[in-house]
Design a protein around this motif. Structure first.
Motif, PDB file in Angstrom:
ATOM      1  N   LYS A  66       0.692  -1.223   0.065  1.00 52.57           N
ATOM      2  CA  LYS A  66       0.066   0.153  -0.123  1.00 52.57           C
ATOM      3  C   LYS A  66       0.792   1.369   0.017  1.00 52.57           C
ATOM      4  CE  LYS A  66      -3.794  -2.292   2.440  1.00 52.57           C
ATOM      5  NZ  LYS A  66      -4.654  -2.288   3.637  1.00 52.57           N
ATOM      6  N   ARG A  67       2.060   1.170  -0.353  1.00 50.22           N
ATOM      7  CA  ARG A  67       3.032   2.106  -0.330  1.00 50.22           C
ATOM      8  C   ARG A  67       3.190   3.059   0.965  1.00 50.22           C
ATOM      9  NH1 ARG A  67       1.934   4.987  -6.477  1.00 50.22           N
ATOM     10  NH2 ARG A  67       2.650   3.301  -7.660  1.00 50.22           N
ATOM     11  N   ASP A  76       4.885  -1.863   4.241  1.00 46.76           N
ATOM     12  CA  ASP A  76       5.057  -2.526   3.326  1.00 46.76           C
ATOM     13  C   ASP A  76       6.188  -3.265   3.508  1.00 46.76           C
ATOM     14  OD1 ASP A  76       2.940  -1.745   1.977  1.00 46.76           O
ATOM     15  OD2 ASP A  76       3.986  -0.317   0.603  1.00 46.76           O
ATOM     16  N   GLY A  77       7.123  -3.159   4.143  1.00 48.16           N
ATOM     17  CA  GLY A  77       8.545  -3.802   4.520  1.00 48.16           C
ATOM     18  C   GLY A  77       8.316  -4.712   5.615  1.00 48.16           C
ATOM     19  N   ASN A  78       7.163  -4.923   6.195  1.00 51.90           N
ATOM     20  CA  ASN A  78       6.960  -5.682   7.587  1.00 51.90           C
ATOM     21  C   ASN A  78       6.799  -7.018   7.055  1.00 51.90           C
ATOM     22  OD1 ASN A  78       7.547  -3.506   9.249  1.00 51.90           O
ATOM     23  ND2 ASN A  78       5.217  -3.101   9.600  1.00 51.90           N
ATOM     24  N   ASN A  79       6.217  -7.514   5.932  1.00 48.62           N
ATOM     25  CA  ASN A  79       6.056  -8.782   5.447  1.00 48.62           C
ATOM     26  C   ASN A  79       4.890  -9.331   6.149  1.00 48.62           C
ATOM     27  OD1 ASN A  79       6.439 -11.136   3.970  1.00 48.62           O
ATOM     28  ND2 ASN A  79       7.949 -12.020   5.061  1.00 48.62           N
ATOM     29  N   ASP A  80       3.969  -8.597   6.600  1.00 50.84           N
ATOM     30  CA  ASP A  80       2.881  -9.049   7.265  1.00 50.84           C
ATOM     31  C   ASP A  80       1.983 -10.012   6.389  1.00 50.84           C
ATOM     32  OD1 ASP A  80       3.422  -7.937   9.734  1.00 50.84           O
ATOM     33  OD2 ASP A  80       2.403  -5.960   8.989  1.00 50.84           O
ATOM     34  N   LEU A  81       0.987 -10.481   7.045  1.00 53.36           N
ATOM     35  CA  LEU A  81       0.051 -11.387   6.408  1.00 53.36           C
ATOM     36  C   LEU A  81      -1.459 -11.023   6.372  1.00 53.36           C
ATOM     37  CD1 LEU A  81       1.406 -15.018   7.294  1.00 53.36           C
ATOM     38  CD2 LEU A  81       1.782 -13.610   5.405  1.00 53.36           C
ATOM     39  N   VAL A  82      -2.234 -11.272   5.796  1.00 53.06           N
ATOM     40  CA  VAL A  82      -3.789 -10.764   5.860  1.00 53.06           C
ATOM     41  C   VAL A  82      -4.534 -11.801   6.923  1.00 53.06           C
ATOM     42  CG1 VAL A  82      -6.198 -10.848   4.853  1.00 53.06           C
ATOM     43  CG2 VAL A  82      -3.888 -10.158   3.523  1.00 53.06           C
ATOM     44  N   ILE A  83      -5.096 -11.179   7.886  1.00 53.58           N
ATOM     45  CA  ILE A  83      -5.645 -11.876   8.748  1.00 53.58           C
ATOM     46  C   ILE A  83      -7.347 -11.988   8.633  1.00 53.58           C
ATOM     47  CG2 ILE A  83      -6.476 -11.951  11.576  1.00 53.58           C
ATOM     48  CD1 ILE A  83      -3.851 -10.307  12.179  1.00 53.58           C
ATOM     49  N   PRO A  84      -7.806 -13.239   8.105  1.00 54.31           N
ATOM     50  CA  PRO A  84      -9.149 -13.365   7.682  1.00 54.31           C
ATOM     51  C   PRO A  84     -10.298 -12.993   8.781  1.00 54.31           C
ATOM     52  CG  PRO A  84      -8.032 -15.357   8.217  1.00 54.31           C
ATOM     53  CD  PRO A  84      -7.106 -14.371   8.160  1.00 54.31           C
TER      54      PRO A  84
END
Length: 248
Positions: free
Chosen positions: A184-185, A189-197
């Motif tokens: 998302k600029r 962005d550099g945290n390498n996070d994942l989508v929590i459903p």
């Protein structure tokens, strides 16, 4: 070549061995009658191994040293006594492996559920290793043994599976349910996070790998989430969870 002298030490104690790189396996046959004698012989051998390694600026990982007794269909199983390795007794193949077996499915259970029984087993093992009484305080001993508490052991297993899912070394059905956070600029962005459903029922959905994996992953420090080497990740992860468990 550096570890060749270990073979001489094993031969001096009448024990066969197999070595590859920094991994060494020791073999000896025994019967039910000779268990006490073999136990003493192996402990004396390990004392000499530790002395040699210390002299040569190496370290034997007591908590990674394991013992296993092999039998066959026509042999009577022998109950193996604990073997002393430095300050550590070899409970890992008999106790720790059972505590960790499929423990990822226990994520999200309340303390009063199955976790309290596993915690009791772990604490009893620590008392036996440290030769402490039933009413002695044991938390500090577990900390000195560098054991993760049961809940952190569960988190460790889930996070290792998540790491493998992200880096393409997990089964495909796990990789398919783990999604990276879209860019998302922003600084995130550099945290390498994942989508929590989004889940409807926390009791059930909150315990699924699709939910708990990303949730635990996003709570890790940035250096852990951006690590690409599985061995380095495991080492850093254990340190992180250990501090989380024992340091305020």
């Amino acid at each position: 070549m550096y570890l060749i002298p270990l073979g001489d030490i094993a031969r001096n104690h009448g024990v066969r061995f197999h070595a590859y790189a920094d991994d060494c396996q020791l073999y000896i046959s025994f019967s039910k009658v000779t268990v006490p004698t073999i136990k003493s012989k192996m402990e004396n051998l390990l004392v000499d191994v530790k002395k040699w390694m210390t002299t040569n600026m190496l370290k034997l990982n007591d908590d990674k040293t394991e013992i296993i007794a092999l039998d066959g269909p026509r042999r009577t199983p022998v109950e193996l006594q604990s073997l002393k390795v430095g300050d550590e007794a070899m409970f890992h193949s008999m106790v720790t492996s059972k505590l960790d077996y499929c423990n990822a499915i226990l994520y999200g259970l309340p303390p009063e559920a199955a976790l309290k029984y596993l915690t009791r087993v772990q604490r009893m093992s620590a008392r036996l290793i440290a030769e402490r009484g039933k009413h002695d305080h044991i938390t500090e001993i577990i900390k000195q043994l560098h054991w993760l508490p049961i809940r952190q052991r569960i988190h460790y297993k889930v996070l290792v599976l998540t790491f493998k899912s992200i880096n393409g070394s997990a089964p495909s059905y796990l990789e398919e349910i783990v999604t990276k956070r879209p860019l998302k600029r922003t600084r995130a962005d550099g945290n390498n996070d994942l989508v929590i459903p989004v889940i409807k029922h926390e009791t059930f959905g909150g315990r699924s790998f699709a939910y708990c994996g990303p949730k635990l992953w996003n709570s890790l420090p940035k250096e852990l989430k951006n690590c690409k080497d599985i061995n380095i990740f495991k080492k850093l992860l254990k340190t992180f969870l250990f501090k989380q468990a024992y340091e305020p």
